[in-house]
Design an enzyme around this catalytic site. Sequence first.
Site, PDB file in Angstrom:
ATOM      1  CE  LYS A   1      -4.578   0.496   0.424  1.00  0.00           C
ATOM      2  NZ  LYS A   1      -5.578  -0.449  -0.104  1.00  0.00           N
TER       3      LYS A   1
HETATM    4  P1  NAD Z   1     -13.126   7.285  -2.785  1.00  0.00           P
HETATM    5  O1  NAD Z   1     -12.082   8.313  -2.629  1.00  0.00           O
HETATM    6  O2  NAD Z   1     -13.664   7.009  -4.153  1.00  0.00           O
HETATM    7  O3  NAD Z   1     -14.385   7.632  -1.853  1.00  0.00           O
HETATM    8  C1  NAD Z   1     -14.280   7.829  -0.477  1.00  0.00           C
HETATM    9  C2  NAD Z   1     -15.613   8.342   0.042  1.00  0.00           C
HETATM   10  O4  NAD Z   1     -15.548   8.435   1.475  1.00  0.00           O
HETATM   11  C3  NAD Z   1     -15.998   9.742  -0.469  1.00  0.00           C
HETATM   12  O5  NAD Z   1     -17.407   9.820  -0.616  1.00  0.00           O
HETATM   13  C4  NAD Z   1     -15.546  10.652   0.669  1.00  0.00           C
HETATM   14  O6  NAD Z   1     -16.254  11.890   0.693  1.00  0.00           O
HETATM   15  C5  NAD Z   1     -15.892   9.776   1.865  1.00  0.00           C
HETATM   16  N1  NAD Z   1     -15.139  10.092   3.070  1.00  0.00           N
HETATM   17  C6  NAD Z   1     -13.825  10.405   3.197  1.00  0.00           C
HETATM   18  N2  NAD Z   1     -13.525  10.637   4.488  1.00  0.00           N
HETATM   19  C7  NAD Z   1     -14.662  10.446   5.189  1.00  0.00           C
HETATM   20  C8  NAD Z   1     -15.005  10.540   6.566  1.00  0.00           C
HETATM   21  N3  NAD Z   1     -14.086  10.872   7.476  1.00  0.00           N
HETATM   22  N4  NAD Z   1     -16.287  10.263   6.932  1.00  0.00           N
HETATM   23  C9  NAD Z   1     -17.199   9.919   6.010  1.00  0.00           C
HETATM   24  N5  NAD Z   1     -16.945   9.811   4.700  1.00  0.00           N
HETATM   25  C10 NAD Z   1     -15.696  10.093   4.298  1.00  0.00           C
HETATM   26  O7  NAD Z   1     -12.528   5.950  -2.121  1.00  0.00           O
HETATM   27  P2  NAD Z   1     -12.941   4.446  -2.412  1.00  0.00           P
HETATM   28  O8  NAD Z   1     -12.050   3.915  -3.492  1.00  0.00           O
HETATM   29  O9  NAD Z   1     -14.417   4.352  -2.554  1.00  0.00           O
HETATM   30  O10 NAD Z   1     -12.461   3.741  -1.049  1.00  0.00           O
HETATM   31  C11 NAD Z   1     -13.276   3.703   0.104  1.00  0.00           C
HETATM   32  C12 NAD Z   1     -12.759   2.636   1.043  1.00  0.00           C
HETATM   33  O11 NAD Z   1     -12.770   1.365   0.377  1.00  0.00           O
HETATM   34  C13 NAD Z   1     -11.312   2.808   1.544  1.00  0.00           C
HETATM   35  O12 NAD Z   1     -11.210   2.303   2.849  1.00  0.00           O
HETATM   36  C14 NAD Z   1     -10.505   1.916   0.619  1.00  0.00           C
HETATM   37  O13 NAD Z   1      -9.290   1.488   1.194  1.00  0.00           O
HETATM   38  C15 NAD Z   1     -11.476   0.763   0.462  1.00  0.00           C
HETATM   39  N6  NAD Z   1     -11.240  -0.046  -0.743  1.00  0.00           N
HETATM   40  C16 NAD Z   1     -11.263   0.521  -1.980  1.00  0.00           C
HETATM   41  C17 NAD Z   1     -11.077  -0.293  -3.095  1.00  0.00           C
HETATM   42  C18 NAD Z   1     -11.176   0.242  -4.501  1.00  0.00           C
HETATM   43  O14 NAD Z   1     -11.174  -0.561  -5.437  1.00  0.00           O
HETATM   44  N7  NAD Z   1     -11.298   1.545  -4.710  1.00  0.00           N
HETATM   45  C19 NAD Z   1     -10.828  -1.670  -2.931  1.00  0.00           C
HETATM   46  C20 NAD Z   1     -10.816  -2.209  -1.636  1.00  0.00           C
HETATM   47  C21 NAD Z   1     -11.032  -1.381  -0.556  1.00  0.00           C
END
Ligand code: NAD
Length: 411
Positions: free
Chosen positions: A100
């Site tokens: 990561k």
């Molecule tokens: P993203 O940046 O597309 O979206 C994140 C969302 O969370 C946004 O709506 C943002 O406004 C919101 N957010 C940020 N901080 C916040 C807070 N303190 N309280 C409430 N909402 C908040 O990110 P993503 O790719 O959707 O990732 C979200 C989670 O999923 C992360 O933990 C990431 O590690 C995990 N994840 C993502 C993927 C992927 O393929 N993108 C895969 C596995 C896990």
Amino acid sequence: MESAISPFLHQALDRLGVSDEMRHLMITPYREVKFGLPLVCHEGGLKLYTGFRVQHNHSRGPFKGGLRFHPDVDLAHFRDLASVMTWKCALVDIPFGGAKGGINCNPHELNSSELEVLTKRFVDRLDEMLGPDRDIPAPDMGTSPREMAWIMEAHSKDHGYEPGIVTGKPIQLGGSPGRLAATGRGVALVTCWACENLGIEVQGARIAIQGFGNVGSHAAKFLHDFGAKVVAISNRQSGFYQGHGLDIPGIIKSRNESDDDLTLQQIDFSAEEISNEELLALDVDILIPAAVEATIHQDNVDQLRTRLIVEAANLPVTAEADATLQERGIPVIPDLLANAGGVTVSYLEWVQNRQRYSWKESEVNNKLESTLHNAWKQLTESAESTGSSRREAAYTIGTRRVKEAIELRGF
Ligand code: NAD
């Protein structure tokens, strides 16, 4: 910062009965780097950011893990998230290790050309550490296919055309059909299997989702398609609640058109504006944290009124809160499985890239579903036969596979 994963991991290693040396080896990252990234901003001033990459373990395959652009990240943060990737890839049985990394920037405060310079400089600094058989980045919070395209370009300067250097790319550059939606699709599928297992009807189930980015919005879309009622969503600023269910396709459409974060105007004027804390405490059937780590902790866990938690984010429940949830009998579907759809389709993208061949989206989605379902079956059987929680079962399976790989390869 105290490690968020360490209690889960130590318990799993206790169950495996590993030696102290093996425990140390399995916990300690293979390599971690931290470096300065200067940027001349469009207004002319110089800013210095910090880049990070933690490569945790590569016994089962090349390091694999997302890139996060967020102001609050640090090395300890990435150490935990890299470790999660190792156990996740092992649990769903794909031949990758865990990594990561990212940059401590706020991508909403930088323009596209500044982000491009930072991303390409990040690749430059990592240089030989990256590669399709070494370490393969992917999107995470604050990054998207756009940044993945820049990574591919920066890497090609010294290494030639190699789309397998990065996953989650735009389709035109060798990205896989289905990758953008894969994490959310996986969350929705796993939620359905969990509901079936627990006797919760998905049709009409009331769902609250914290975080409406890539993962949260795709999970909402698929669960809405399966007949569930998504009653609340949120982003970093605020949340929105509508008891009879939000118009998820309409919200996604207007958000995509404006390329903006959520506003009440895009949602539904009849919706009620709520805080993220209020969202977590809603009386719902399913709560899906899809934003950041540690959103469910010992100070708010007693307020939760959900029947099931599905961890779309990584490490959204602290170890203390997890123990309370077990005492309260609220089941948790762990991140290691719930959000593994993303890395599973990243693997499928990498396979297509290496073969210089691409599959139809239906083929990718079928492979995703069967990979996750196999892992779901193994996890459920293990939890039921040992009387452990689903999280304990997930960590036991993941750590056992990594330990076997380490022993087979030798030291
Ligand atoms: P993203 O940046 O597309 O979206 C994140 C969302 O969370 C946004 O709506 C943002 O406004 C919101 N957010 C940020 N901080 C916040 C807070 N303190 N309280 C409430 N909402 C908040 O990110 P993503 O790719 O959707 O990732 C979200 C989670 O999923 C992360 O933990 C990431 O590690 C995990 N994840 C993502 C993927 C992927 O393929 N993108 C895969 C596995 C896990």
